[in-house]
Design an enzyme around this catalytic site. Structure first.
Site, PDB file in Angstrom:
ATOM      1  N   GLU A   1       0.832  -1.201   0.000  1.00 50.05           N
ATOM      2  CA  GLU A   1       0.000   0.000   0.000  1.00 50.05           C
ATOM      3  C   GLU A   1       0.869   1.254   0.000  1.00 50.05           C
ATOM      4  O   GLU A   1       1.509   1.574   1.002  1.00 50.05           O
ATOM      5  CB  GLU A   1      -0.928  -0.002   1.222  1.00 50.05           C
ATOM      6  CG  GLU A   1      -1.985   1.074   1.172  1.00 50.05           C
ATOM      7  CD  GLU A   1      -2.995   0.952   2.301  1.00 50.05           C
ATOM      8  OE1 GLU A   1      -3.699   1.947   2.553  1.00 50.05           O
ATOM      9  OE2 GLU A   1      -3.064  -0.102   2.947  1.00 50.05           O
TER      10      GLU A   1
ATOM     11  N   HIS B   1      -5.647   8.780  -1.398  1.00 52.98           N
ATOM     12  CA  HIS B   1      -5.885   7.380  -1.755  1.00 52.98           C
ATOM     13  C   HIS B   1      -6.316   7.233  -3.203  1.00 52.98           C
ATOM     14  O   HIS B   1      -5.910   6.296  -3.895  1.00 52.98           O
ATOM     15  CB  HIS B   1      -6.957   6.783  -0.835  1.00 52.98           C
ATOM     16  CG  HIS B   1      -6.415   6.352   0.488  1.00 52.98           C
ATOM     17  ND1 HIS B   1      -7.098   5.536   1.347  1.00 52.98           N
ATOM     18  CD2 HIS B   1      -5.234   6.624   1.106  1.00 52.98           C
ATOM     19  CE1 HIS B   1      -6.384   5.322   2.430  1.00 52.98           C
ATOM     20  NE2 HIS B   1      -5.251   5.975   2.304  1.00 52.98           N
TER      21      HIS B   1
ATOM     22  N   ASP C   1       7.413 -12.148  13.651  1.00 51.48           N
ATOM     23  CA  ASP C   1       6.079 -12.744  13.532  1.00 51.48           C
ATOM     24  C   ASP C   1       5.016 -11.664  13.738  1.00 51.48           C
ATOM     25  O   ASP C   1       4.646 -11.353  14.867  1.00 51.48           O
ATOM     26  CB  ASP C   1       5.941 -13.864  14.581  1.00 51.48           C
ATOM     27  CG  ASP C   1       4.639 -14.650  14.434  1.00 51.48           C
ATOM     28  OD1 ASP C   1       3.739 -14.191  13.702  1.00 51.48           O
ATOM     29  OD2 ASP C   1       4.516 -15.707  15.069  1.00 51.48           O
TER      30      ASP C   1
ATOM     31  N   LYS D   1      -6.089  -0.376  13.182  1.00 49.50           N
ATOM     32  CA  LYS D   1      -5.597  -0.880  11.894  1.00 49.50           C
ATOM     33  C   LYS D   1      -4.592   0.092  11.307  1.00 49.50           C
ATOM     34  O   LYS D   1      -3.563  -0.314  10.743  1.00 49.50           O
ATOM     35  CB  LYS D   1      -6.769  -1.093  10.943  1.00 49.50           C
ATOM     36  CG  LYS D   1      -6.389  -1.794   9.635  1.00 49.50           C
ATOM     37  CD  LYS D   1      -6.026  -0.821   8.525  1.00 49.50           C
ATOM     38  CE  LYS D   1      -5.689  -1.556   7.227  1.00 49.50           C
ATOM     39  NZ  LYS D   1      -5.264  -0.624   6.153  1.00 49.50           N
TER      40      LYS D   1
END
Length: 429
Positions: free
Chosen positions: A86, A380, A281, A265
């Protein structure tokens, strides 16, 4: 490697070609010739090494490796690598890093650096007595755990504390372990399995399972920053208004789980990208942090922002469980991961945890500033238009004409991009 405090001129870095960026890093001793060649040739993970890293390997999967320069953290500059598909994530992190650096950078605190393992016991006849018996034998249990993994003791780590709690029908025995530079999953699992037979004997119950917990509350890290209001807007009144709105956005994430989920997020846009780049991880980090986000029973935003009117700044803070590693796992196998650690200057596990948490706070700052001012769609949509243009088959030299037309088209989709591209080529011919 270049000194971490050396000031480099990153102006125009995003406008360079990938080859020019690699040359820039090599010229400033941020990449050695071997690493430069590996990146230039895109041959950084061979099928042979990939086959050693996972089961049933049939190939490798590539993602962009991007650089976010000059994160100022605890007085040091870090060149941070992101693995992400992204583009807005990299742009936002770069924007935030630059602003926060000019405001004094990030300050961090590593509260502790230990992992937790647990053995769950069931069918225990007398739970209260069993807990007492377990705690009375804590010294011998610690010795037994350390005997199961003596190499970590030699490196200065090892089992540190035993706790036992009654939870519903279970007794859960918790072991705290200093894992040094490793994340320590295999280490802790080995210790817990070694303890299980003795715990069954001491408690009179049976072991249900013995395993590491990813809820790493003994590996908390806090990153903080104070952003001067002049970097929110040149107009004082507007800057105060934006600071107030960002504070309100932070409060909204504390009371509404729907917003909190998206708020967090955004934090992980940067954290996951750096955790992946350093060979760690990211699934374990996400699991522990999301559990931490609902520690009081409600899922909440992980960061907080407050408007300090007296000091004319916006203060941000982010505390996360961050059991990150610099040794073990695939870190030593993947050449790209080694390059990421080289660019960072080979930080310790504690230092890397501070860097990652700071990146999360930076990413959150950029998102909140956009959301409370211009909105996120303008940026975006430009990036989406470029992606659609490339999917339509546009060459790099055609993007300058195609993207603006696509942004002004009625429908922003692949079909429109293909039609505009065909029209451009027809007129050119």
């Amino acid at each position: 490697m270049v000194n971490q405090m050396t000031k480099l001129n990153w102006a125009g870095f995003s406008k360079k070609s990938p080859e020019e960026r690699i040359a820039f890093l090599e010229n400033h001793q941020l990449l050695n010739p071997e690493e430069q060649e590996a990146l230039a040739q895109h041959q950084v993970l061979s099928l042979e090494i990939a086959n050693q890293m996972a089961e049933n390997v049939i190939g490798t999967h590539s993602l962009p490796l991007a650089l976010v320069p000059d994160f100022l953290i605890d007085g040091k500059n870090y060149q941070v690598t992101f693995v992400t598909e992204e583009p807005s994530v990299v742009a936002a992190a770069s924007f935030a890093a630059k602003i926060i650096k000019r405001s004094g950078g990030f300050q961090t605190r590593v509260h502790d650096r230990k992992m937790i393992g647990q053995v769950a016991l069931f069918d225990v006849p007398d739970k209260e007595q069993a807990v007492q018996n377990i705690l009375q034998k804590s010294a011998s249990l610690l010795s037994l755990a350390n005997e199961a993994h003596p190499s970590i003791v030699k490196r200065g780590g090892g089992a540190r504390e035993v706790k036992a709690e009654i939870k519903d029908n279970f007794i859960i025995v918790y072991l705290t372990v200093d894992t040094q530079e490793a994340m320590g999953a295999n280490m802790v699992n080995t210790m817990m399995e070694a303890l299980a037979p003795t715990l069954e004997e001491v408690s009179g119950g049976q072991s249900l399972m013995a395993i590491l917990s990813n809820y790493a509350t003994e590996s908390l890290v806090t990153a903080e920053c104070a952003v001067d209001l002049r970097f929110l807007s040149r107009k004082q009144e507007e800057a105060h208004y934006l600071a107030r709105k960002m504070e309100l956005a932070s409060q909204l994430a504390q009371i509404d789980p729907y917003r909190a989920s998206t708020h967090n997020k955004g934090i992980f846009n940067g954290i996951d990208a750096l955790v992946m780049a350093t060979g760690n991880d990211w699934r374990a980090i996400e699991a522990g942090c999301h559990a931490y986000a609902c520690q009081d029973g409600q899922y909440r935003g992980l960061s907080t922002w407050t408007f300090d009117e007296a000091e004319h700044c916006l203060r941000g803070s982010l505390t996360l469980p961050m059991p990150i590693a610099t040794k073990g796992g695939s870190i030593g196998l993947n050449p790209t991961v080694q390059i990421a650690h080289d660019l960072l200057g080979h930080p310790s596990a504690r230092e890397l945890a501070s860097i990652i948490t700071s990146v999360g706070l930076a990413q959150n700052f950029a998102a909140l500033k956009a959301l409370t001012s211009t909105g996120i769609q303008a940026g975006h949509m430009k990036l989406q238009a470029k992606s659609l243009a490339l999917l339509a088959g546009a060459r790099e030299t055609e993007l300058g004409q195609l993207v603006p037309q696509l942004l002004h088209a009625k429908h922003l989709n692949l079909e429109t991009a293909q039609a505009i591209l065909q029209d451009l080529r027809n007129h050119k011919n």
